[in-house]
Write an enzyme that holds these catalytic residues in place. Structure first.
Site, PDB file in Angstrom:
ATOM      1  N   ASP A 193       0.854  -1.173   0.000  1.00  0.00           N
ATOM      2  CA  ASP A 193       0.000   0.000   0.000  1.00  0.00           C
ATOM      3  C   ASP A 193       0.897   1.232   0.000  1.00  0.00           C
ATOM      4  O   ASP A 193       2.101   1.153   0.287  1.00  0.00           O
ATOM      5  CB  ASP A 193      -0.911  -0.011   1.229  1.00  0.00           C
ATOM      6  CG  ASP A 193      -1.739  -1.288   1.330  1.00  0.00           C
ATOM      7  OD1 ASP A 193      -2.593  -1.495   0.452  1.00  0.00           O
ATOM      8  OD2 ASP A 193      -1.507  -2.071   2.271  1.00  0.00           O
TER       9      ASP A 193
ATOM     10  N   HIS B 201       5.921  17.257   4.489  1.00  0.00           N
ATOM     11  CA  HIS B 201       6.756  17.232   3.282  1.00  0.00           C
ATOM     12  C   HIS B 201       7.397  15.880   3.052  1.00  0.00           C
ATOM     13  O   HIS B 201       7.620  15.464   1.912  1.00  0.00           O
ATOM     14  CB  HIS B 201       7.830  18.318   3.444  1.00  0.00           C
ATOM     15  CG  HIS B 201       8.809  18.430   2.342  1.00  0.00           C
ATOM     16  ND1 HIS B 201      10.091  17.916   2.425  1.00  0.00           N
ATOM     17  CD2 HIS B 201       8.733  19.021   1.133  1.00  0.00           C
ATOM     18  CE1 HIS B 201      10.755  18.189   1.322  1.00  0.00           C
ATOM     19  NE2 HIS B 201       9.957  18.856   0.509  1.00  0.00           N
TER      20      HIS B 201
ATOM     21  N   ASP C 141      27.916  -2.995  -6.443  1.00  0.00           N
ATOM     22  CA  ASP C 141      28.935  -3.852  -7.059  1.00  0.00           C
ATOM     23  C   ASP C 141      29.048  -5.223  -6.397  1.00  0.00           C
ATOM     24  O   ASP C 141      29.892  -6.034  -6.771  1.00  0.00           O
ATOM     25  CB  ASP C 141      30.298  -3.152  -7.094  1.00  0.00           C
ATOM     26  CG  ASP C 141      30.857  -2.847  -5.708  1.00  0.00           C
ATOM     27  OD1 ASP C 141      30.258  -3.300  -4.706  1.00  0.00           O
ATOM     28  OD2 ASP C 141      31.880  -2.151  -5.619  1.00  0.00           O
TER      29      ASP C 141
ATOM     30  N   HIS D  91      18.482  22.056  -0.802  1.00  0.00           N
ATOM     31  CA  HIS D  91      18.719  22.240  -2.243  1.00  0.00           C
ATOM     32  C   HIS D  91      20.151  22.710  -2.475  1.00  0.00           C
ATOM     33  O   HIS D  91      20.405  23.659  -3.221  1.00  0.00           O
ATOM     34  CB  HIS D  91      17.723  23.240  -2.838  1.00  0.00           C
ATOM     35  CG  HIS D  91      16.338  22.698  -2.978  1.00  0.00           C
ATOM     36  ND1 HIS D  91      15.316  23.405  -3.578  1.00  0.00           N
ATOM     37  CD2 HIS D  91      15.777  21.517  -2.586  1.00  0.00           C
ATOM     38  CE1 HIS D  91      14.197  22.680  -3.567  1.00  0.00           C
ATOM     39  NE2 HIS D  91      14.458  21.532  -2.954  1.00  0.00           N
TER      40      HIS D  91
END
Length: 421
Positions: free
Chosen positions: A86, A138, A329, A280
């Site tokens: 869900d 958020h 890897d 950011h």
């Protein structure tokens, strides 16, 4: 370990377009929608209010829900207990204006979206169920944070009505008994006076010694913190790992950390934390745990700056948006990927491999060139190795990628066990 003692394979990834010419792009997840054991993809942007999932293989596009106001962060888990994933999504972040300066005082809502269980065979709709809200919601994570018998959702707002850098509540919702018919989930406040501008969170399993509960790595104005429930004390606690990027504050008004994930090296499940900083931001840093502390002592962490990608723009922002750790890897150690949203040349997925983490020595390669808002990993082809997928960043008022798309990168890296030479 010194570089000369290791045989390290150069990473190699193919590229397959899942969908292109998206009108908006922001979030991506890789849940197993159909229960086949292979992850599917769920991707969307903020503006259209439409969430779609893409069936693996073939990537047929199917609707989850539409007319949902500004969906932002998402996570997934088997809330109904029927063996398929869900979804949980937070939405209605901003009011008029559409930026971090315009938090919607009535928004910050969370819904969980019920998988119909046969989503690939029928047109059955996903049912929306309300969980709760906190203004500015958020990011969220689904897991077992204080108990293992039911699912829980931790919610992380990014901004408050009072201002971009106001203090925020971190909240937890616990699944009620009759989850399908509940009108709301019980909510508790973990803290409402310690963190500001929380942008990135990562749920980690089995990294708290002596506990099988999930915990959270959190990137905020305060830097990097490790948040978990102390079962012995029956209380929430957090370990401060580092303060993040502070040198650009006078220019940008942003500091701390923006997004992060934790990596395993050898037997240590949290040997380092990789971060893009600040909000950011343009700076890639790793925090390396100096040594495993004695019982009752807090670990010491050393921050190493690996790269700075460009200068902040006129809004005080850089190109970095997402970080994801995984063993690509097959040597048992985690590498990490950093997603750069753009514009060029600061765009794509950058792959980092530790060769001497204690000294901050990592090799790096650019492994994709598309705009990246978010990266997810999974064994998409059933070969037993980790691939990764990306969605481009296309958000009005911030950055709009010229061509927004969802891209799957097949892992072509040689997967021989690394050994000392």
């Amino acid at each position: 370990m010194p570089l000369h003692s290791l045989a390290i394979a150069e990473p190699s990834f193919g590229s397959e377009t899942v969908t292109d010419f998206l009108r908006d792009g922001y979030w991506l997840e890789a849940p197993d929608i159909t229960g086949t054991g292979k992850p599917d993809l769920v991707g969307y942007g903020l503006s259209l209010g439409e969430i779609y999932w893409y069936q693996n293989p073939g990537w047929q596009k199917r609707l989850v829900v539409d007319k949902i106001k500004e969906p932002v962060g998402m996570d997934f888990g088997d809330i109904t207990g029927n063996g398929v994933s869900d979804l949980a999504v937070c939405y209605q972040l901003y009011g008029p204006g559409g930026t971090i300066h315009h938090a919607d005082p009535e928004g910050g809502k969370i819904d969980w979206l019920e998988n119909p269980g046969n989503a690939a065979e029928t047109t059955d709709q996903w049912v929306r169920h309300y969980v709760g809200r906190a203004t500015g919601m958020h990011r969220l994570r689904v897991g077992h944070f204080t108990r293992t018998d039911v699912m829980q959702i931790i919610g992380f707002p990014i901004v408050a009505v009072e201002g971009v850098h106001a203090v925020l509540p971190v909240v937890i919702f616990t699944q009620p008994d009759d989850v399908r018919n509940a009108t709301e989930w019980p909510m508790e406040v973990i803290t409402n006076r310690d963190f500001r501008m929380i942008h990135g969170v990562a749920r980690k399993e089995n990294i708290v010694p002596g506990s099988n509960l999930d915990s959270i790595l959190m990137a905020s104005d305060e830097g990097v913190n490790w948040l978990y429930f102390d079962e012995a004390a029956r209380a929430w606690t957090w370990e401060h790992i580092g303060t993040g990027e502070e040198s650009q504050f006078e220019q940008t008004t942003f500091k701390g950390s923006g997004d992060l994930d934790g990596g395993r090296l050898g037997e240590d499940p949290l040997a380092y934390v990789a971060a893009v900083e600040p909000f950011h931001g343009n700076t890639v840093a790793v925090y390396v745990r100096d040594a495993t502390p004695e019982t009752g002592e807090q670990a010491r962490w050393t921050r190493h700056v690996l790269d700075i990608y460009g200068d902040p723009n006129d809004s005080g922002e850089g190109p970095g948006h997402t970080v994801m750790c995984g063993d690509f890897d097959g040597d048992g150690d985690d590498e990490f990927l950093v997603g750069l949203r753009g514009p060029n040349p600061w765009q794509g997925a950058i792959y980092y491999k530790a060769v001497d983490a204690a000294r901050g020595l990592f090799l790096k390669w650019r492994v994709s060139g598309e705009s990246v808002a978010r990266i997810v990993a999974g064994d998409f082809t059933g070969r037993g190795i980790q691939d990764f997928a990306t969605i481009s960043y296309s958000v009005e008022h911030y950055f709009v990628a010229p061509k927004a798309q969802i891209t799957l990168h097949h892992n072509l890296t040689p997967h021989e066990k690394r050994r000392l030479e």
